[in-house]
Design an enzyme around this catalytic site. Structure first.
Site: not given
Ligand code: PLP
Length: 397
Positions: A113, A184, A209-210, A356
């Protein structure tokens, strides 16, 4: 086997919608509304400042962290909540690099990400030594692990395609080459079995939150393997990670254990919401959820592929190689997703061409999948997306 009708009843789902975006934001568990009301009125309202002791707010980050630990195969006392996932990436990476002081390479992949890569770039920019962030294609990661790598930093499940890395094999290889691992779990925690302790992972981070349904902006978590607790220096050395915060010492001394990864005042309302959301896991197990999620995803893939040859599957077919989302490539994916949403099927779009769909058995069942397939086929075969109003991009896609 879990009764998924029971878990579905725990959620408030908007009427007339098939919600296939729990991989981005889980829906509202009914228990959260009641808990927030209680914590606000009885605790914040009546106890005010004494709530830190009397309602145990001060220990909420480790108390909730232990509930997350149970879902990701982590040892008790090795997970703490707080801040956003991006900040937890920074903290974990900074500490991980210090464990391998003679090396300068952070290895990651193009499926990571962007925020994870950005945090690494930002950290490198503020370090005096000449670190490099090496980013290779996901399929080349294993071959790129060598004796120059300090930290292998990967997201287990690719947010776009749903492709899943082999955490065990990659961790073993990294360790064999003297590297430290940072995983992660944004698209893993609450979606599939993770065995951090058994795999021997060093650091892990994730959001809630996911798949954990903690609500928009719910706090992130960080895991550090107990063998490293005494050795790591927190880069974000906030007062609540201090050994004795209320001594108000002018010099930082890291707390024992995972508490040293705390930074500042925890978000008590958000932690209360998350804590209530986690009660759903008392009615199921991660292995039941994983199995059912694969069944639902397979059903969706088969249904869509039978009717929509303009959509190309981007997610690996092999169960071992995917998470719990299904992605299709389509040139006009953004417009097509807007048309689906207007027709009651909520998924999302990731540039450049990924549509998705997340399969979360806690509240999605076979009927939902069949309805989603019907709507996807209708929208795609009738090209219902091909209208100007679906092509205008919103800020959040
Ligand atoms: C959703 C997601 C994030 C988002 O990070 P936030 O700091 O919570 O906004 C970061 N890394 C990955 C791999 C994600 O899927």
């Amino acid at each position: 086997m879990t009764n998924f009708n029971e878990t579905k009843a725990l959620f408030h789902l908007p009427a007339g919608v098939v919600y296939l975006d729990g991989n981005s934001l889980g829906p509202l568990p009914k228990a959260v509304m009641e808990r927030l009301d209680q914590v606000a009125t009885r605790e914040w309202g009546e106890m005010v400042i004494t709530g830190w002791n009397r309602a145990g707010w001060i220990d909420a980050p480790t108390r909730v962290g232990n509930r997350i630990a149970a879902l990701i195969g982590a040892e008790e006392g090795s997970v703490v909540m707080g801040d956003t996932l991006s900040i937890k990436v920074y903290q974990a990476l900074a500490s991980a690099l210090e464990l391998v002081p003679d090396r300068r390479v952070i290895l990651s992949d193009t499926g990571n990400f962007p925020s994870d890569l950005y945090m690494a770039q930002g950290l490198i920019g503020s370090l005096e030594k000449d670190y490099t962030l090496k980013v290779v294609a996901p399929e080349d990661i294993s071959a790129a692990i060598d004796d120059t790598v300090a930290v292998l930093m990967l997201t287990e499940v690719d947010y776009r395609t749903g492709r899943k890395h082999n955490m065990r094999a990659l961790t073993e290889k990294a360790h064999a080459h003297g590297a430290v691992t940072l995983w992660d779990l944004a698209h893993s925690a609450g979606a599939l079995e993770v065995e951090l302790s058994d795999v021997g992972a060093d650091f892990a981070v994730g959001c809630t939150y996911k798949y954990l349904n903690g609500g928009p902006g719910a706090p992130g978590f960080i895991y550090v393997a107990p063998r490293h607790h005494g050795k790591i220096r927190p880069a974000l050395s906030g007062w609540l990670g201090h050994e004795a915060p209320f001594e108000f010492d002018l010099n930082y001394r890291a707390a024992a254990g995972i508490d040293r990864m705390r930074v500042g005042t925890p978000p008590i309302l958000a932690l209360a919401a998350l804590d209530a959301a986690l009660d759903a896991w008392d009615k199921t197990t991660i292995s039941d959820v994983r199995q059912k999620s694969l069944e639902l995803a397979d059903r969706f893939i088969a249904g869509v592929e039978a009717q929509c040859d303009m959509l190309t599957l981007a997610t690996p077919r092999e169960h071992e190689q995917r998470g719990s989302q299904v992605s299709f490539r389509f040139e006009h994916g953004y417009a097509a997703m807007q048309a689906l949403i207007e027709n009651g099927v909520i998924g999302d779009f990731r540039a450049p061409d990924i549509m998705r769909f997340g399969f979360t058995p806690l509240y999605i069942d076979e009927d939902d999948v069949d309805e989603a397939v019907r709507v996807v086929a209708e929208v795609m075969r009738g090209a219902l997306w091909d209208t100007p109003r679906f092509k205008k991009k919103s800020k959040v896609t």
